[in-house]
Scaffold this motif. Sequence first.
Motif, mmCIF file in Angstrom:
data_model
loop_
_atom_site.group_PDB
_atom_site.id
_atom_site.type_symbol
_atom_site.label_atom_id
_atom_site.label_comp_id
_atom_site.label_asym_id
_atom_site.label_seq_id
_atom_site.Cartn_x
_atom_site.Cartn_y
_atom_site.Cartn_z
ATOM 1 N N PRO A 87 26.826 11.924 -36.990
ATOM 2 C CA PRO A 87 27.690 12.627 -36.042
ATOM 3 C C PRO A 87 28.241 13.913 -36.653
ATOM 4 O O PRO A 87 28.790 13.901 -37.751
ATOM 5 C CB PRO A 87 28.811 11.607 -35.789
ATOM 6 C CG PRO A 87 28.169 10.273 -36.034
ATOM 7 C CD PRO A 87 27.216 10.519 -37.175
ATOM 8 N N TRP A 90 24.855 18.870 -37.462
ATOM 9 C CA TRP A 90 23.933 19.513 -36.539
ATOM 10 C C TRP A 90 23.018 20.549 -37.178
ATOM 11 O O TRP A 90 22.046 20.985 -36.554
ATOM 12 C CB TRP A 90 24.717 20.171 -35.402
ATOM 13 C CG TRP A 90 25.310 19.174 -34.466
ATOM 14 C CD1 TRP A 90 26.628 18.821 -34.365
ATOM 15 C CD2 TRP A 90 24.612 18.363 -33.523
ATOM 16 N NE1 TRP A 90 26.791 17.848 -33.415
ATOM 17 C CE2 TRP A 90 25.569 17.533 -32.882
ATOM 18 C CE3 TRP A 90 23.271 18.244 -33.163
ATOM 19 C CZ2 TRP A 90 25.229 16.626 -31.894
ATOM 20 C CZ3 TRP A 90 22.927 17.328 -32.178
ATOM 21 C CH2 TRP A 90 23.901 16.537 -31.555
ATOM 22 N N THR A 106 26.686 20.546 -26.504
ATOM 23 C CA THR A 106 26.967 19.245 -27.107
ATOM 24 C C THR A 106 28.320 19.247 -27.802
ATOM 25 O O THR A 106 29.042 18.247 -27.785
ATOM 26 C CB THR A 106 25.862 18.894 -28.127
ATOM 27 O OG1 THR A 106 24.601 18.871 -27.472
ATOM 28 C CG2 THR A 106 26.115 17.530 -28.749
ATOM 29 N N GLN A 118 25.321 18.762 -19.288
ATOM 30 C CA GLN A 118 25.375 17.787 -20.373
ATOM 31 C C GLN A 118 24.055 17.025 -20.487
ATOM 32 O O GLN A 118 23.562 16.772 -21.583
ATOM 33 C CB GLN A 118 26.531 16.820 -20.157
ATOM 34 C CG GLN A 118 26.862 15.970 -21.376
ATOM 35 C CD GLN A 118 28.135 15.175 -21.184
ATOM 36 O OE1 GLN A 118 28.512 14.847 -20.074
ATOM 37 N NE2 GLN A 118 28.805 14.867 -22.281
ATOM 38 N N ALA A 122 21.403 16.703 -23.728
ATOM 39 C CA ALA A 122 20.898 15.430 -24.247
ATOM 40 C C ALA A 122 19.379 15.381 -24.159
ATOM 41 O O ALA A 122 18.706 14.859 -25.048
ATOM 42 C CB ALA A 122 21.520 14.273 -23.464
ATOM 43 N N THR A 132 20.836 10.717 -32.791
ATOM 44 C CA THR A 132 22.231 10.778 -33.207
ATOM 45 C C THR A 132 23.014 9.786 -32.372
ATOM 46 O O THR A 132 22.495 9.237 -31.398
ATOM 47 C CB THR A 132 22.805 12.202 -33.047
ATOM 48 O OG1 THR A 132 24.112 12.255 -33.622
ATOM 49 C CG2 THR A 132 22.883 12.602 -31.581
ATOM 50 N N GLY A 133 24.266 9.558 -32.761
ATOM 51 C CA GLY A 133 25.091 8.632 -31.991
ATOM 52 C C GLY A 133 25.665 7.528 -32.850
ATOM 53 O O GLY A 133 26.115 7.765 -33.968
ATOM 54 N N ASP A 134 25.628 6.299 -32.321
ATOM 55 C CA ASP A 134 26.229 5.138 -32.965
ATOM 56 C C ASP A 134 25.624 4.919 -34.350
ATOM 57 O O ASP A 134 24.409 4.732 -34.486
ATOM 58 C CB ASP A 134 26.003 3.901 -32.095
ATOM 59 C CG ASP A 134 26.848 2.712 -32.549
ATOM 60 O OD1 ASP A 134 26.994 2.523 -33.764
ATOM 61 O OD2 ASP A 134 27.350 1.985 -31.671
ATOM 62 N N GLU A 135 26.474 4.927 -35.388
ATOM 63 C CA GLU A 135 25.992 4.741 -36.757
ATOM 64 C C GLU A 135 25.337 3.385 -36.965
ATOM 65 O O GLU A 135 24.502 3.231 -37.851
ATOM 66 C CB GLU A 135 27.144 4.918 -37.747
ATOM 67 C CG GLU A 135 27.640 6.353 -37.862
ATOM 68 C CD GLU A 135 28.668 6.517 -38.959
ATOM 69 O OE1 GLU A 135 28.908 5.542 -39.701
ATOM 70 O OE2 GLU A 135 29.222 7.617 -39.075
ATOM 71 N N GLN A 137 23.445 1.873 -34.688
ATOM 72 C CA GLN A 137 22.173 1.814 -33.983
ATOM 73 C C GLN A 137 21.109 2.728 -34.589
ATOM 74 O O GLN A 137 19.922 2.409 -34.561
ATOM 75 C CB GLN A 137 22.374 2.183 -32.509
ATOM 76 C CG GLN A 137 23.235 1.187 -31.747
ATOM 77 C CD GLN A 137 23.446 1.599 -30.301
ATOM 78 O OE1 GLN A 137 23.153 2.734 -29.925
ATOM 79 N NE2 GLN A 137 23.950 0.685 -29.496
ATOM 80 N N VAL A 138 21.530 3.875 -35.113
ATOM 81 C CA VAL A 138 20.574 4.852 -35.615
ATOM 82 C C VAL A 138 19.657 4.281 -36.699
ATOM 83 O O VAL A 138 18.448 4.524 -36.666
ATOM 84 C CB VAL A 138 21.287 6.120 -36.106
ATOM 85 C CG1 VAL A 138 20.327 7.053 -36.830
ATOM 86 C CG2 VAL A 138 21.927 6.852 -34.924
#
Length: 318
Positions: A87, A90, A106, A118, A122, A132-135, A137-138
């Motif tokens: 997160p 970039w 973003t 938006q 994405a 990217t996103g939930d640590e 799940q990645v």
Amino acid sequence: MAKTPNAKTEHKAKPVAAEKSFSLVSNEKLLAIYTAMVKCRMLEQRATLLFQQGKLDSDLHASAGREAASAGIAIDLQPNDTLGILPGEWLPAFVKGVTLDNLFRTLAPTAAERSGQQALAAGDLGLKNILTGDEAQVPETVRERAVEAQAAQEGAIVVAILPSTAKSLKPWQTVMTAAAAQKLPIVFAHYVGIESEGSNSAPKDKSKNPEALVNGLPAIVVDADDAVAVYRVAYEAIIRARQGRGATLLRCVGRSAVSTAAKPESGGKSGIHAISNDPVSSMEIYLESKGIEPKGHNREVVTSFNRDLELATRFLDQ
């Protein structure tokens, strides 16, 4: 202990065939890396300024001072390669090809939602294969993408930027062990400050050969502020992954304390700032040592990229 590659000692490398050696970097590639670094620095500065003005919900502080590592690791990635980022991290995504317009949308989700863009932002991440996103799940998604790439046998790879904290690293330990056992096409990049090297935040060596392996993977320590050194080891790791020879862990140790905030009098438009021990300034010195004059090139990049930044952020004033 693996030696840290350094751009200053590049000339000492043993001569080998150019197509097989990561020590031979063309002038064209050096300028491409430098251009990416300058743009990354300017992007950081503009995001900082807009965040201070309340126009962005977040800035790029997570990437501050990481222009060398971002450019060196991501500049050779292909469209079908996957990049897993943290997160706020970039810069590697920008180097891989995420558009400025969608990157700023973003960073400003409220404004992006009002303008109906938006979903487009994405979608751009999906098209560029950016995860990217939930640590939590990645890591598993990175492993799944690598398994798919291995099965497809088309040379695609996955590059994963690892978190610094020990707690966030736990799910990645399992992925690294699986990557080692299955020879998955993954390049893991772990960025740590020099004060953190050897701390509890670093991936631990659980093998019987601590000089070479971490979680079963060959590990290479590299100066994160030396763009050429990062590129050389990343190039080797990427080729290794594409050829089906397995994953690699790059230990990127940062040594500089760099402030990339835009100067008030500059309006965030002055390009890069010369800072002692700064990765961008160090790259300029290296280019000069190779007989490449970066200043004229810098002016062209700054002028052109400032226009791009203005166009990409106009929606924030609507």
